[in-house]
Design a protein around this motif. Structure first.
Motif, PDB file in Angstrom:
ATOM      1  N   ASP A   1     -50.087 -54.755 -67.964  1.00 33.62           N
ATOM      2  CA  ASP A   1     -50.954 -53.589 -68.173  1.00 33.62           C
ATOM      3  C   ASP A   1     -52.245 -53.810 -67.402  1.00 33.62           C
ATOM      4  N   VAL A   2     -52.409 -53.074 -66.305  1.00 32.83           N
ATOM      5  CA  VAL A   2     -53.556 -53.221 -65.410  1.00 32.83           C
ATOM      6  C   VAL A   2     -54.729 -52.402 -65.944  1.00 32.83           C
ATOM      7  N   GLY A   3     -55.873 -53.057 -66.155  1.00 30.55           N
ATOM      8  CA  GLY A   3     -57.037 -52.346 -66.683  1.00 30.55           C
ATOM      9  C   GLY A   3     -56.813 -51.896 -68.108  1.00 30.55           C
ATOM     10  N   CYS A   4     -56.523 -52.847 -68.976  1.00 29.86           N
ATOM     11  CA  CYS A   4     -56.071 -52.539 -70.339  1.00 29.86           C
ATOM     12  C   CYS A   4     -57.190 -52.126 -71.282  1.00 29.86           C
TER      13      CYS A   4
ATOM     14  N   LEU B   1     -53.811 -49.382 -76.198  1.00 28.24           N
ATOM     15  CA  LEU B   1     -52.604 -48.823 -75.584  1.00 28.24           C
ATOM     16  C   LEU B   1     -51.576 -49.914 -75.324  1.00 28.24           C
ATOM     17  N   SER B   2     -52.014 -51.092 -74.924  1.00 25.12           N
ATOM     18  CA  SER B   2     -51.085 -52.195 -74.678  1.00 25.12           C
ATOM     19  C   SER B   2     -50.256 -52.488 -75.920  1.00 25.12           C
TER      20      SER B   2
ATOM     21  N   ALA C   1     -66.136 -58.229 -72.364  1.00 23.96           N
ATOM     22  CA  ALA C   1     -66.405 -57.794 -73.736  1.00 23.96           C
ATOM     23  C   ALA C   1     -65.225 -57.003 -74.284  1.00 23.96           C
ATOM     24  N   LEU C   2     -64.640 -56.152 -73.464  1.00 25.02           N
ATOM     25  CA  LEU C   2     -63.466 -55.400 -73.901  1.00 25.02           C
ATOM     26  C   LEU C   2     -62.287 -56.326 -74.157  1.00 25.02           C
ATOM     27  N   ILE C   3     -62.120 -57.341 -73.322  1.00 23.95           N
ATOM     28  CA  ILE C   3     -61.024 -58.283 -73.509  1.00 23.95           C
ATOM     29  C   ILE C   3     -61.218 -59.101 -74.785  1.00 23.95           C
ATOM     30  N   ARG C   4     -62.451 -59.477 -75.082  1.00 27.16           N
ATOM     31  CA  ARG C   4     -62.688 -60.201 -76.334  1.00 27.16           C
ATOM     32  C   ARG C   4     -62.290 -59.341 -77.526  1.00 27.16           C
TER      33      ARG C   4
END
Length: 273
Positions: free
Chosen positions: A63-66, A71-72, A104-107
């Motif tokens: 998933d690119v730019g998740c 959504l993932s 921050a979004l990934i965390r």
């Protein structure tokens, strides 16, 4: 259509104090105004089976730019059905890697991930570092991802890295993917994004005025993937509520390697007018 086609440029303003702080599309509350079901309602739950990916082999999804991962997770649960038994558990064979350049979004994605054994989130800028994707593939003993998703990402790469950046993104994804599900923002969204920056008193995106790839961006992407990347369009799942096509591509020689694709996907190409 029930909502604005370019909601990142309008409704997103209500979600962040300074929408110009998301020049790469990394809105902090993206899924509150574009919930996962906007895409999942168009994607059949049988997609992995239709593509012949439901056997015993490991299946890898990218998933690119998740963003923050909602959504993932929803897509994984949508496509991977509950196992009949432990021996038949698809979740031991299907793994999803989601990445975003916003740490921050990934965390947040990592903290809220309910499927740690099957879904991994990492911070990554695909326009710079791709070694970690290769490391992930090697870790799972695969040479490529069986299904990659690039949903509402192309515009941000295009605006920030120019025509060459967009084409390099598409070429790279094609080189590491057996199938690619693409949702490209239409040109009107480019204009809205640039207008939003100007309203904030900021300069246009560096490449906006010099872009030569304009008009029907999805068609430009299709042409590049088919002419230069060895991919073929095998299915259109229609358009989202924001009037964006969901297009599924496959490596042109994939049928020589994988004989179990459904007849519907092998023989039907449905293109929107």
């Amino acid at each position: 259509m029930t909502m604005a086609s370019c909601a990142e440029s309008s409704e997103a303003d209500d979600e962040v104090l300074d929408p110009g702080a998301a020049p790469y599309g990394n809105f902090i509350n993206y899924y509150t105004f574009n919930p996962p079901d906007n895409r999942l309602s168009l994607i059949p739950t049988s997609l992995l089976q239709d593509l012949g990916l439901s056997g015993q082999q490991t299946t890898l999804i990218l998933d690119v730019g998740c963003n923050s991962g909602e959504l993932s997770v929803a897509l994984y649960q949508h496509l991977v059905q509950d196992p009949v038994s432990k021996e038949e558990s698809d979740r031991r064979r299907v793994h999803l890697l989601g990445f975003d350049l916003d740490e921050a979004l990934i965390r947040r994605a990592q903290q809220t991930n309910p499927l740690h054994d099957s879904i991994t989130f990492i911070p990554l800028d695909i326009t710079g570092d791709t070694n970690r994707l290769q490391d992930y593939l090697h870790q799972h003993g695969c040479s490529c991802f069986h299904l990659s998703l690039c949903l509402a990402v192309t515009m941000w790469v295009h605006l920030n890295h120019g025509d060459s950046g967009l084409l390099q993104l598409l070429s790279h994804l094609a080189s590491i993917s057996q199938h690619l599900l693409l949702e490209a923002q239409p040109w009107k969204c480019y204009r809205s994004a640039a207008r939003r920056l100007r309203k904030l008193g900021r300069s246009d995106f560096d490449h906006f005025k010099t872009l030569k790839i304009r008009g029907d961006i999805a068609d430009h992407a299709r042409e590049h993937l088919e002419r230069h990347c060895g991919m073929e369009l095998i299915q259109s799942f229609g358009s989202t509520a924001w009037d964006r096509k969901l297009l599924l591509f496959r490596r042109s020689n994939f049928h020589l390697l994988q004989k179990r694709c459904s007849r519907r996907l092998d023989t039907t190409v449905k293109l929107d007018d």
